[in-house]
Design an enzyme around this catalytic site. Structure first.
Site, PDB file in Angstrom:
ATOM      1  N   THR A 169     -57.007   4.405 -68.793  1.00 47.21           N
ATOM      2  CA  THR A 169     -56.302   3.313 -69.484  1.00 47.21           C
ATOM      3  C   THR A 169     -56.659   3.349 -70.964  1.00 47.21           C
ATOM      4  OG1 THR A 169     -56.275   1.974 -67.482  1.00 47.21           O
ATOM      5  CG2 THR A 169     -56.019   0.792 -69.566  1.00 47.21           C
ATOM      6  N   ASN A 207     -48.102   7.651 -59.419  1.00 42.75           N
ATOM      7  CA  ASN A 207     -49.197   7.195 -58.560  1.00 42.75           C
ATOM      8  C   ASN A 207     -48.719   6.567 -57.254  1.00 42.75           C
ATOM      9  OD1 ASN A 207     -48.497   5.517 -60.929  1.00 42.75           O
ATOM     10  ND2 ASN A 207     -49.600   3.920 -59.834  1.00 42.75           N
ATOM     11  N   GLN A 236     -52.726  11.335 -61.910  1.00 41.14           N
ATOM     12  CA  GLN A 236     -52.499  11.620 -60.481  1.00 41.14           C
ATOM     13  C   GLN A 236     -52.165  13.091 -60.223  1.00 41.14           C
ATOM     14  OE1 GLN A 236     -53.262   9.659 -58.088  1.00 41.14           O
ATOM     15  NE2 GLN A 236     -53.407   7.663 -59.103  1.00 41.14           N
ATOM     16  N   SER A 271     -58.501  10.804 -65.426  1.00 38.08           N
ATOM     17  CA  SER A 271     -59.532   9.813 -65.088  1.00 38.08           C
ATOM     18  C   SER A 271     -60.440  10.375 -64.000  1.00 38.08           C
ATOM     19  CB  SER A 271     -58.839   8.545 -64.583  1.00 38.08           C
ATOM     20  OG  SER A 271     -59.793   7.614 -64.157  1.00 38.08           O
ATOM     21  N   HIS A 311     -62.413   9.059 -61.717  1.00 37.24           N
ATOM     22  CA  HIS A 311     -62.522   8.495 -60.364  1.00 37.24           C
ATOM     23  C   HIS A 311     -61.345   8.826 -59.455  1.00 37.24           C
ATOM     24  CE1 HIS A 311     -60.019   4.665 -60.474  1.00 37.24           C
ATOM     25  NE2 HIS A 311     -60.051   4.956 -61.750  1.00 37.24           N
ATOM     26  N   THR A 314     -71.931   5.306 -77.933  1.00 36.84           N
ATOM     27  CA  THR A 314     -72.771   6.368 -77.372  1.00 36.84           C
ATOM     28  C   THR A 314     -72.115   6.963 -76.132  1.00 36.84           C
ATOM     29  OG1 THR A 314     -74.699   5.195 -78.172  1.00 36.84           O
ATOM     30  CG2 THR A 314     -75.092   6.867 -76.489  1.00 36.84           C
ATOM     31  N   CYS A 344     -53.736  -1.490 -59.402  1.00 40.86           N
ATOM     32  CA  CYS A 344     -53.754  -2.416 -60.536  1.00 40.86           C
ATOM     33  C   CYS A 344     -52.785  -3.571 -60.353  1.00 40.86           C
ATOM     34  CB  CYS A 344     -53.403  -1.676 -61.824  1.00 40.86           C
ATOM     35  SG  CYS A 344     -54.478  -0.299 -62.096  1.00 40.86           S
TER      36      CYS A 344
HETATM   37  N1  PLP Z   1     -52.473   6.342 -64.752  1.00 40.61           N
HETATM   38  C1  PLP Z   1     -52.218   6.480 -63.442  1.00 40.61           C
HETATM   39  C2  PLP Z   1     -51.019   7.286 -63.011  1.00 40.61           C
HETATM   40  C3  PLP Z   1     -53.044   5.879 -62.496  1.00 40.61           C
HETATM   41  O1  PLP Z   1     -52.780   6.029 -61.201  1.00 40.61           O
HETATM   42  C4  PLP Z   1     -54.157   5.124 -62.950  1.00 40.61           C
HETATM   43  C5  PLP Z   1     -55.020   4.421 -61.988  1.00 40.61           C
HETATM   44  O2  PLP Z   1     -54.560   3.988 -60.939  1.00 40.61           O
HETATM   45  C6  PLP Z   1     -54.392   5.027 -64.327  1.00 40.61           C
HETATM   46  C7  PLP Z   1     -53.524   5.649 -65.201  1.00 40.61           C
HETATM   47  C8  PLP Z   1     -55.533   4.242 -64.883  1.00 40.61           C
HETATM   48  O3  PLP Z   1     -56.739   4.930 -64.703  1.00 40.61           O
HETATM   49  P1  PLP Z   1     -58.151   4.229 -64.980  1.00 40.61           P
HETATM   50  O4  PLP Z   1     -58.484   3.486 -63.759  1.00 40.61           O
HETATM   51  O5  PLP Z   1     -59.083   5.347 -65.252  1.00 40.61           O
HETATM   52  O6  PLP Z   1     -57.957   3.365 -66.167  1.00 40.61           O
END
Ligand code: PLP
Length: 407
Positions: free
Chosen positions: A74, A152, A182, A202, A204, A240, A328
């Site tokens: 994000t 996603n 994704q 990202s 995670h 940092t 989200c």
């Molecule tokens: N973009 C996509 C396509 C995602 O699926 C997600 C998270 O679900 C994000 C951005 C946001 O990632 P982060 O959780 O690292 O902000």
């Protein structure tokens, strides 16, 4: 209780190898990478190595100039989009798609309030982008085009390299950003010899911890920083550096390359088996994205005339974890903006479930879900206000089953 985690597009389990790579930087090698003494050298070396690994993962040529570590995707998207706009003075037009993640979509809505003009490109019923609409939307003052690599919610892939090429052919000054969150670990990402100016991932989403992301910025593309402060990340992203997590995302990237083939064979087989099993055994199930061009781990299925949140609660009771949209937006009663943009009818819109698998899933887990899904839907169908419609679907499904067994 048995646990089946089919929500890997929301987040993933940290790989043990990743955790082991991180631990020394939480325990003995805790120095600040900007400090000059020996303790810090291990941290700054780890930072350099991680940057090289991420550059290799993305096909970036110049780790030092092109890779910026952030706290999440994000942040990466906000930095890319706002960072380019600050450097594109006088240009007031942006293009994106109706199916972007909220980190891109809601930022564009915010930018509209700030006086920018945004064109939102439509998708068709299988989630494919209207390229002609995109082509004709590019103007003299289009500062940026943002198109995600993979969706996603449905897993649909966009040919972002081709789209970036089209953008540059029409207006070489327009920049191109792709949210590849994704796609990472599911298809090969390679920005080399492409017209992609910026790209986000990202940690995670591919077995690194939450709280670490990357922004790739092609050498020569100038963006303003979002976070102002010290000189970290070549003064593009102050604060940092989170060395243990950066080591984690770099280790996860190496593993993602190693497991890419498995994702596209074994994981894809499991996803296809789950999808086919549900469509065959659940009378009101309908695939929301029939697009062949999909990441190998994702399926999105509509259970017509049944409330998705109720399905999720029943799955949860059996230890099965899935989702009704993006993590989200879950919890909001608004139906998915992605499925709406695809024109999914209201009969499926509120009862759509995304199953997203990973290399940790097994065939036994897939069989467990296929076995339980019809029971859950039968139970919920009994309390649905749409008895007549459900009965019709049940009959149609039975007729189809007979046809299949005869054919
Ligand atoms: N973009 C996509 C396509 C995602 O699926 C997600 C998270 O679900 C994000 C951005 C946001 O990632 P982060 O959780 O690292 O902000």
């Amino acid at each position: 209780m048995k646990q089946v985690y089919f929500d890997n597009n929301a987040t993933t389990k940290v790989d043990k190898t990743v955790l082991e790579a991180m631990l020394p930087y939480l325990e003995e090698n805790y120095g600040n990478p900007s400090s000059m003494y020996h303790l810090a050298k291990a941290s700054s070396d780890a930072l350099t190595k991680s940057r090289e690994k991420i550059a290799k993962f993305l096909g970036a040529k110049n780790p030092n100039k092109e890779i910026i570590f952030t706290s999440c995707a994000t942040e990466s998207a906000n930095m890319a989009i706002r960072g380019i706009l600050k450097e594109s003075k006088g240009k007031k037009h942006l293009i994106t798609t109706r199916v972007e993640h909220p980190c891109v979509l809601n930022l564009h809505k915010e930018l509209e309030k700030e006086g920018y003009k945004v064109t939102y490109i439509n998708v068709d019923t299988d989630g494919s982008l209207d390229i002609n609409e995109l082509r004709s939307s590019i103007q003299e003052d289009t500062a940026l085009v943002s198109v995600m690599w993979a969706n996603n919610e449905t897993g649909t892939l966009f040919d972002v390299k081709e789209i970036a090429k089209i953008v540059k052919e029409i207006n070489p000054q327009t920049k191109f950003f792709t949210d590849a969150v994704q796609a990472a670990g599911k298809v090969k990402i390679d920005v080399s010899n492409s017209d992609i100016d910026m790209l986000s991932v990202s940690g995670h989403k591919f077995h690194a911890p939450k709280g670490v992301g990357v922004l790739y910025v092609k050498a020569g593309t100038i963006i303003s920083p979002l976070i102002i402060g010290g000189h970290q990340e070549r003064a593009k992203r102050a604060g940092t550096e989170n060395v243990p997590y950066i080591v984690g995302i770099a280790s996860a990237a190496e593993l993602a390359d190693k497991y890419l083939e498995e994702e596209n064979t074994r994981v894809k087989y499991l996803r296809d088996k789950l999808e086919q099993g549900i469509l065959k055994n659940v009378f009101n199930a309908k695939l929301n994205s029939t697009n062949k061009n999909r990441v190998p781990n994702t399926t999105n299925i509509g259970f017509q005339y049944i409330e998705g949140e109720l399905i999720l609660l029943h799955l949860d009771e059996l230890g099965i974890y899935a989702s009704s949209g993006s993590a989200c937006t879950s919890g909001s009663l608004e139906p998915s903006h992605v499925l709406r943009a695809m024109g999914v009818p209201f009969t499926s819109l509120h009862g759509s479930i995304r199953f997203s698998l990973s290399r940790y899933n097994t065939e036994e887990e897939v069989d467990y879900v296929i076995e339980n899904m019809p029971k859950i839907i039968d139970k919920l169908a009994k309390i649905s206000p749409f008895q007549k419609e459900l009965e019709e679907l049940r009959q149609k499904h039975q007729e189809q089953c007979v046809r299949n067994s005869v054919g």
